[in-house]
Design an enzyme around this catalytic site. Structure first.
Site: not given
Ligand SMILES: Cc1ncc(C[n+]2csc(CCOP(=O)(O)OP(=O)(O)O)c2C)c(N)n1
Lengths: 170, 591
Positions: B47, B110
C-alpha cells in the site's frame, strides 16, 4: 503570553480531536479548553486559552482556519470581553474553622454545595483572577481537591463572533 | 444500488480513471463493481507503493491521484505515502475500508482508527457512516484535495456501508462553509510588491513548489523576463523555469549551488512565490538573507510569515499573483524604466562561472554518481520525467539534470521518504504514458519499495530505474564522515546484495549493469530502447563520493562548504586508497 481564542466549529464527530491535536502537533500549549453548543443548531463554540511564549497568535488562528470544520476564529481581548470560569473546591474544615470558610465564601459569593464533619465544598463562578484569589485564601485550611470548567468568554457589547468588525480584529 | 456501486459511480463522476490499490476484507465490496467500471485499477504489491504511485501520478499530471486500501494494516501502510503527499501539497484521495459500523470501537479484526491515524497527515478526512453520503463525500474529498493548497485526503467507509442497498442520488454542489480558499490576491498588496521591486537593487525570485502546482511556470518566466530578475528554483520547483534559461540560477539550500544560495543570502529583496521557507533552504533561519525585504505569496495564509516575516504578504493563487504583478509592473514601466540591476547581474554571472557544480571523474576509476546522472540528463536531453528517492542521488539528480519543463522532477521533498522513487515513477508513467520516465534511485531507497517492479512488469508500465549503487546509505555515510569522525556505523549495504540485475529479472524486468565509465552511455541507450517492460540499471558507483556544496544542518548559508574540488584545486581528497577502499567482494558465505 496567554490568549483567549473563540472558535466556531461545525458540530461533527472528531472536531474536538482535530482542534486539540492541531494545537499539540504545532507545539501550541493549551491552558484550558471548553466546548458547548451555541445559539445556531449544528454549530459549537470552543473557548481555548493558549499559551504562546514566543509566537504571534496569528500562527494559531491561521492554522485553525485551515481546518475544514472550523467556521470562525477570533481572539477575545481581556478588556473587551466577559470571561468566566466555574470552580468546585473542597477544603478541610472542622468545626473550629468552618465558620471562617463560610465567611470567605460569602465575601466571594461562592455557594457552599456540600458539607461534612471535616470538609466543605464550595462552588464559585467568576473571572479567573477571582477564582485564584479565593483559592489562595482557602489554601491555609488545606485544599483536598478542586476542579475548573475551563474558561468561557464572550465579547462585550451587541456584536457577536460572526460580525465583520470583530473578525477583522484577527 | 449498493454503497460500493455508489462509490465507483462517484469516483467516475469526478473523473477518476486510475486507482492504485490492494484489496482486503473490508474494502472487498468496492472491488466487485470495479469489474464493471471503466476505471483502471493497478494492483500494487504494497500500500505504500499505492500511495506514492498516486502521489507520482498527481505530481506528473496535475490531476488527483487515487489509492485504495483495506482497513487496519492496509491503512497503516498508506500512512507514509499520505504524509509525503501532505508535506509536498500533492492532491491525493485515499479510499479505505473500515470494519462494520457495529464493530467500530471494539478492536475488531483489522480495525484501526483510520481517520485518527491519518489526521496529522491529511488535509481532511471523513468516516462515512451512511451510504447516502458516499457520493457527496467523494465529491467533497476531490474538491478539498485539489483546491486551495492541494493535499491528500482520506475517505474511510465501513464494510456494511459499502454493502448497504439504497437509492442513489448524484452528489450535489460542494458546500463547505469552513473551507473557502482565497485565490484572488489583494491588489493593494500587489502594488506594494511592485513598489518594492522597483526600489530594489539585488532582487531574487525565490520560486517554490507552489508555482508548479498553480500551473504558473509560464507566468513565472514572463515575470522574470519582464523585470530581468533571476530565479532560484527549490527542489520542489525544479523545472518551473528551464535550467537553460539565462535567468535561472537553479537550486538553493543545503546542497544547492553557490550562486543560488548566495543570491538569496545577499539579496535585498526576496520575491517568494509559493515556497515555504523550509529549513533545508534557509539554513539557520536567523542568518538567512539578513538584509532582504520579503514579498511572500502563498495560497495558504498560514505559510506566510510562519518562518520569516513577510514585509508584503500576498495570499492567493501563484498564477493570479504573478499575472497581476506583471500587469501592475507593466503599467509602471510605461512611465519609468526598470531599475538597473546590472551590477547585481554581473555579480551573479561571476559566481556562476567561478562556482559551478564540480566533480572529478578519474579516468579508469570507479564511476562517479554525478557522472551517471549528468549523462542520463544529457542523453535524455532533460526531456524525460525523473522521479527520485531520497539521499545523495536525489541531490545530484537535482543538481545535474537540466530540467526543461515543470512536473518533470518528482520528489518526496518535505517528508524525504526513502522508497518514494520506484512507485512514484510508476504513477508518473501511468499518468503520462507518452513520456519517458526514469527513476533515479539509491540502493537503499530502492530496496524499500522495489516490490513494485512486479506491479510494473505485470501491468506493462515501462519505467526505467537507474540505481546509483554506492553500496551505502550514502547520505548518512556522508554525515558520518563529516560530522562523526568517519565512524561508519550501520550504513554499509555492499554492492552485491541483492544482485540487482537478477532481482530485476526475477521480477520480469530487464536488468542491466554498468561497472565502468565506458558502460554508462551504453546501458542508458539500451534501456531507452526497451519499451515493453521496466528496466533496472545497476550503476556501481564510487561509494565514497560526497555531495557538495553543502550547508551543514543548522548552519548559516554563509558557511557553505564547497567541497574538495574547490578546496584542493582538483586534487582528490577521497580517492579511495588501501583499506579505506570500499570492499566490493561479497561477504564470506556461511560465517
Ligand atoms: C524511510 C526513511 N528512512 C530513513 C531515512 C534517512 N535517510 C535519508 S537519506 C538516507 C540514505 C539513503 O541511501 P540510498 O538510498 O542508498 O541513497 P544515497 O544517499 O546513497 O544516494 C537515509 C537512511 C529516510 N529519509 N527515509
Amino acid at each position: 503570553m496567554k490568549h483567549t481564542v473563540s472558535i466556531l466549529v461545525e458540530n461533527k464527530p472528531g472536531v474536538l480531536t482535530r482542534v486539540s491535536s492541531l494545537f499539540s502537533r504545532r507545539g501550541f500549549n493549551i491552558h484550558s479548553l471548553a466546548v458547548g453548543t451555541t445559539e445556531s443548531p449544528g454549530v459549537s463554540r470552543m473557548t481555548v486559552v493558549v499559551d504562546l511564549p514566543d509566537k504571534p497568535l496569528e500562527h494559531v488562528t491561521k492554522q485553525l482556519h485551515k481546518l475544514i470544520n472550523v467556521l470562525k476564529v477570533i481572539e477575545l481581548e481581556p478588556g473587551s470581553s466577559v470571561v468566566r470560569e466555574l470552580m468546585l473546591i473542597k477544603v478541610h474544615a472542622e468545626s473550629a474553622t468552618r465558620g471562617q470558610v463560610f465567611e470567605l465564601a460569602e465575601v466571594f459569593r461562592a455557594n457552599i454545595v456540600d458539607v461534612t464533619s471535616d470538609s466543605v465544598t464550595a462552588e464559585i463562578l467568576g473571572p479567573p483572577d477571582k477564582l485564584a484569589a479565593f483559592e489562595d485564601l482557602v489554601r491555609p485550611f488545606g485544599i483536598i481537591e478542586l476542579v475548573k470548567t475551563g474558561r468561557i468568554a464572550l465579547g462585550r457589547g451587541t456584536r457577536g463572533i460572526s460580525d465583520r468588525q470583530l473578525r477583522a480584529a484577527v | 444500488m449498493t454503497g460500493a456501486q455508489a462509490l465507483m459511480r462517484a469516483l467516475e463522476a469526478v473523473g477518476t480513471t486510475t486507482i492504485f490499490g490492494i484489496p482486503g476484507g473490508t474494502i472487498l465490496p468496492a472491488y466487485d463493481p470495479l469489474l464493471d467500471s471503466p476505471i483502471r485499477h493497478i494492483l500494487c504489491r504494497h500500500e505504500q507503493g499505492a500511495a506514492h504511485a498516486a502521489d507520482g501520478y498527481a505530481q506528473a499530471s496535475g490531476r488527483v491521484g487515487v489509492c485504495m486500501a483495506t482497513s487496519g494494516p492496509g491503512v497503516t501502510n498508506l500512512v507514509t505515502g499520505l504524509a509525503s503527499a501532505y508535506m509536498d501539497s500533492v492532491p491525493v484521495v485515499a479510499v479505505s475500508g473500515q470494519v462494520t459500523r457495529a464493530a467500530i470501537g471494539g478492536d475488531a479484526f483489522q480495525e484501526c482508527d483510520a481517520t485518527g491515524i491519518t489526521l496529522p497527515v491529511t488535509k481532511h478526512n471523513w468516516l462515512v457512516m451512511d451510504p447516502g453520503e458516499i457520493a457527496q463525500t467523494i465529491a467533497e474529498a476531490f474538491h478539498v484535495a485539489s483546491t486551495g493548497r492541494p493535499g491528500p485526503v482520506l475517505v474511510d467507509i465501513p464494510k456494511d456501508v459499502l454493502q448497504a442497498r439504497f437509492p442513489y442520488a448524484e452528489a450535489g454542489p460542494v458546500n463547505l462553509p469552513g473551507y473557502q480558499p482565497k485565490v484572488k490576491p489583494n491588489l493593494r498588496q500587489i502594488k506594494e510588491a511592485a513598489k518594492l521591486i522597483l526600489a530594489s537593487e539585488r532582487p531574487v525570485i525565490y520560486a517554490g513548489g507552489g508555482i508548479i502546482k498553480a500551473g504558473a511556470a509560464e507566468d513565472l518566466r514572463r515575470l522574470a523576463e519582464l523585470a530581468g530578475i533571476h530565479v532560484v528554483t527549490t527542489l520542489m520547483a525544479r523545472g518551473a523555469i528551464p535550467d537553460a534559461h539565462p535567468l535561472c540560477l537553479g537550486m538553493p539550500g543545503m546542497h544547492g549551488n553557490y550562486t543560488a544560495v548566495s543570491a538569496l543570502q545577499r539579496s535585498d529583496l526576496l520575491i517568494a512565490l509559493g515556497p515555504r521557507f523550509d529549513d533545508r533552504v534557509t539554513g539557520k533561519l536567523a542568518a538567512f538573507a539578513p538584509v532582504a525585504k520579503v514579498i511572500h505569496a502563498d495560497i495558504d495564509p498560514a505559510e506566510i510569515s510562519k518562518n520569516r516575516h513577510a514585509d508584503v504578504p500576498i495570499v492567493g493563487d501563484a498564477k493570479l499573483v504573478i499575472q497581476e504583478l506583471i500587469a501592475v509592473l507593466e503599467a509602471e514601466l510605461a512611465t519609468r524604466p526598470m531599475p538597473d540591476y546590472s551590477a547585481w547581474t554581473g555579480q551573479l554571472t561571476d559566481w556562476r562561472t567561478q562556482f559551478p557544480y564540480r566533480y572529478h571523474q578519474p579516468e579508469g576509476g570507479l564511476i562517479k554518481p554525478q557522472y551517471v546522472i549528468e549523462r542520463l540528463g544529457q542523453i535524455t536531453d532533460g526531456n524525460a520525467i525523473y522521479a527520485s528517492g531520497v539521499g545523495q542521488h536525489q541531490m545530484w539528480g537535482s543538481q545535474f539534470i537540466n530540467f526543461r519543463r515543470p512536473r518533470t522532477w518528482i520528489n518526496s521533498g518535505g517528508l524525504g521518504a526513502m522508497g518514494f522513487g520506484v512507485p512514484a515513477a510508476m504513477g508518473a508513467k501511468v499518468a503520462m504514458p507518452g513520456d519517458e520516465v526514469w527513476c533515479i534511485d539509491g540502493d537503499g531507497c530502492f530496496q524499500m519499495t522495489c516490490q513494485e517492479l512486479a506491479t510494473m512488469a505485470y501491468e506493462k508500465i515501462p519505467v526505467k530505474i537507474a540505481i546509483v549503487n554506492n553500496g551505502y546509505l550514502g547520505m548518512v555515510r556522508q554525515w558520518q564522515e563529516l560530522f562523526y569522525a568517519e565512524r561508519y556505523s550501520e550504513v554499509k549495504f555492499g554492492w552485491d546484495i541483492p544482485d540487482y540485475v537478477r532481482l530485476a529479472e526475477a521480477y520480469g524486468c530487464v536488468g542491466l549493469r554498468a561497472e565502468s565509465v565506458d558502460d554508462v552511455d551504453a546501458v542508458i541507450e539500451k534501456a531507452r530502447g526497451i519499451d515493453d517492460r521496466p528496466v533496472v540499471i545497476d550503476f556501481r558507483c564510487d561509494p565514497f563520493e560526497n555531495c557538495y556544496p553543502m550547508v551543514a544542518a543548522g548552519a548559516s548559508n554563509d558557511d557553505i562548504i564547497m567541497g574538495p574540488e574547490f578546496e584542493r584545486d582538483h586534487e582528490r581528497v577521497h580517492e579511495p586508497q588501501g583499506d579505506m577502499l570500499y570492499d566490493p567482494e561479497p561477504p564470506e558465505e556461511d560465517a
